[in-house]
Every structure is written in structure tokens, then in C-alpha cells.
Design an enzyme around this catalytic site. Structure first.
Site, PDB file in Angstrom:
ATOM      1  CG  ASP A 109      -2.004  -0.996   1.187  1.00  0.00           C
ATOM      2  OD1 ASP A 109      -2.319  -1.480   0.087  1.00  0.00           O
ATOM      3  OD2 ASP A 109      -2.567  -1.310   2.260  1.00  0.00           O
ATOM      4  CE1 TYR A 128       3.144  -6.494   4.922  1.00  0.00           C
ATOM      5  CE2 TYR A 128       2.437  -8.639   5.731  1.00  0.00           C
ATOM      6  CZ  TYR A 128       2.638  -7.767   4.687  1.00  0.00           C
ATOM      7  OH  TYR A 128       2.313  -8.143   3.412  1.00  0.00           O
ATOM      8  CG  ASP A 172      -5.455   3.038   5.068  1.00  0.00           C
ATOM      9  OD1 ASP A 172      -6.204   4.034   4.951  1.00  0.00           O
ATOM     10  OD2 ASP A 172      -4.883   2.524   4.087  1.00  0.00           O
ATOM     11  NE  ARG A 219      -5.092  -1.400   3.071  1.00  0.00           N
ATOM     12  CZ  ARG A 219      -5.955  -1.343   2.073  1.00  0.00           C
ATOM     13  NH1 ARG A 219      -7.098  -0.684   2.217  1.00  0.00           N
ATOM     14  NH2 ARG A 219      -5.707  -1.943   0.926  1.00  0.00           N
TER      15      ARG A 219
END
Length: 303
Positions: free
Chosen positions: A46, A74, A88, A181
Site C-alpha cells: 500500500d 510486518y 487505514d 488492514r
């Protein structure tokens, strides 16, 4: 002329993607700076995400779908208290912001349902394809968001590294196709307070680690120095079994023709397995699938 263009380099270059750029932006910038004829990536990040973005150069671009299958790690920051339409910080609130009066124990219990294998629904604003089109393209300008189908995902590790105010620090290692997300949004629903992602950094993607990465600014400023950081095609997918072929076998590979037993010096035993096809020197020629019997079907040819 850069080293990329003059030497026709093939392999992987791991970029530490900066915040605010799409993966396509990074690919385009590196292509312009290096003069490389072909540049691709193994899977999007993203725009708000940073970290490991493996780029493939030259003939190595043919390996993208195979290198993108590995698990990803992550570091994420999740704000509790309200959800957004993009899941987000870039989206609009879909609920009234409110303090999230929660304990560490209650949050960890909620996180437990997101460990292991389960069905996850990707965000409507995402690069997920629906009937050949990206979901974000279908959602753009539409009155209703596209209906997203659940996808089976696996979370191998999910830990809470800390909490400051209403913001959680999470670390997650998951299968390809997992959306952090969606994790943030779904966690907010599970806790009954709403939540959205405020920060995301990918520290590993398949075999590629953040320690291998190079800042995009460095590549753009001095492409020749970045050329030395390329992982050659022959070292990619090194954990796959190898099939060693003869000179005549290499010629058949060049034309994408099925390989028969006489053309293969060493044939991996398991039918249906994916293998690296190499010559006597160990150079990677192709990826192939072992068929029933002494046959190999080339899938991606690098010659």
C-alpha cells in the site's frame, strides 16, 4: 549508461519502499534511473506502507508469481476507537471516534482469533482483482463498494509489542494474500470499538529481508552502486529441488518443450513438485513442474 543497462543484469533488488509511493511508482522510478529494460515486483505494498519491496530485473521478472508466494512479516500500528472506509489512516471515519477502554488481556484474547488459518475478507479499496479488475478501480466513483470474497489465510505469528494510549504495536507473519488492514478493521469489530491501521512496515517478504534492502533514494542517486546489491537469478528460489539437464535438454528448455528422462541428469523424485532446471554449471535455466513419469514441463524460461 548504467551497469543495469550495459550488463543486462537479471535478478532481484530489494527496495526499502518509502511512505507515500505506490509499488508501481517505485518500479517506474527504478526503471527510469537504471535504464533496465524490464522491472517488476513480487507483490504490491500500500502507498502508506514502507519496507521490503523486492523488484525483479530482466528475465527474473518471469519468476514474480513464484517469489510472491512466500510468507510476509510486518510491523503494524493499529489505532483503536474508530474504523475508516479504507481500514487505514487515509480513509474517512465510519464510526464516531471514542476512547477504547480496554485491557491488555482483553486485546490479546481478541487477537487469538486471528492466529492460525481462517477466512479473511480483503478491503474493498485494495489491489485484489475482481473479474480481472482491481477492486480499488471498481470502487472509485461508485456509490457502493464491490463485494469482496473471503480468502483463506494463515497467520503464523501474531504478537502485541506494546500499547501507547489507544495505539497498538503488532508484529505479524502471515501467508501471501493476507491484509494487515483487514486485521486492524476486524480486530476493532471483535473488540467492539472500531480500529484502523495507522502504520505498516514490511520487514520480510519470502526469502527477502529488510537487512538486504536499499533505500530508493540511493538507487535513484547512484544506480551503479545499487547494481552490486542485486541477488542473481541463479540464487533465487534456491530452496526448490533442482533438475540438472544435458546440453540437449537445455536446448529443449529454450523452446519451452517438455523434457524427457534422457535429457535430465538428475530428476527430482516427487511428481507434481515445482523444480529449478539448471545446467551442469548450476546456472538457472527455467522453472518446471515434475509430471508423472520421467517428464518435466517448463513453466518459466529464463534463457
Amino acid at each position: 549508461m548504467t551497469a543495469f543497462a550495459s550488463q543486462g543484469l537479471d535478478g532481484a533488488l530489494v527496495i526499502d519502499k518509502p511512505d507515500g509511493l505506490t509499488s508501481h511508482d517505485v518500479v517506474a522510478a527504478v526503471r527510469r534511473a537504471t535504464g533496465a529494460s524490464k522491472v517488476g515486483h513480487t507483490g504490491t505494498l500500500d502507498p502508506m506502507a514502507t519496507g521490503v519491496l523486492p523488484l525483479l530485473l530482466g528475465r527474473a521478472t518471469r519468476l514474480a508469481q513464484y517469489l510472491g508466494r512466500g510468507r510476509k512479516t510486518y510491523e503494524a500500528r493499529v489505532r483503536l476507537g474508530w474504523a475508516t472506509d479504507t481500514y487505514d489512516r487515509t480513509g474517512r471515519p465510519t464510526s464516531t471516534p471514542q476512547p477504547a477502554a480496554l485491557t491488555i488481556d482483553s486485546i490479546d484474547r481478541a487477537l487469538d482469533r486471528f492466529r492460525g488459518t481462517f477466512a479473511q475478507r480483503p478491503p474493498a479499496i485494495s489491489a485484489k482483482k475482481i473479474a480481472g479488475r482491481r477492486a480499488y478501480a471498481l470502487a472509485r466513483g461508485a456509490d457502493t463498494r464491490p463485494e469482496m470474497a473471503d480468502v483463506q489465510v494463515t497467520v503464523h505469528e501474531l504478537t502485541m509489542d506494546g500499547m501507547e494510549g489507544d495505539e497498538l504495536a503488532l508484529r505479524v507473519t502471515a501467508s501471501a494474500g493476507f491484509y494487515v488492514r483487514s486485521l486492524a478493521h476486524d480486530l476493532g469489530q471483535a473488540l467492539g470499538c472500531g480500529a484502523h491501521l495507522t502504520g505498516l512496515r514490511r520487514t520480510a517478504s519470502g526469502p527477502f529481508e529488510i537487512t538486504q534492502s536499499v533505500a530508493l533514494d540511493r538507487v535513484l542517486a547512484d544506480p551503479n552502486s545499487a547494481a552490486a546489491l542485486i541477488v542473481p537469478s541463479g540464487r533465487l528460489l534456491s530452496d526448490w529441488p533442482a533438475a540438472v539437464v544435458t546440453e540437449s535438454g537445455a536446448e529443449r528448455v529454450r523452446h519451452g518443450t517438455m523434457l524427457l528422462g534422457p535429457h535430465v541428469v538428475e530428476m527430482p523424485a516427487q511428481a507434481g513438485s515445482l523444480v529449478r532446471v539448471v545446467d551442469a554449471s548450476g546456472a538457472l535455466l527455467a522453472l518446471a513442474r515434475r509430471e508423472n513419469g520421467p517428464f518435466l514441463q517448463p513453466l518459466a524460461v529464463l534463457m
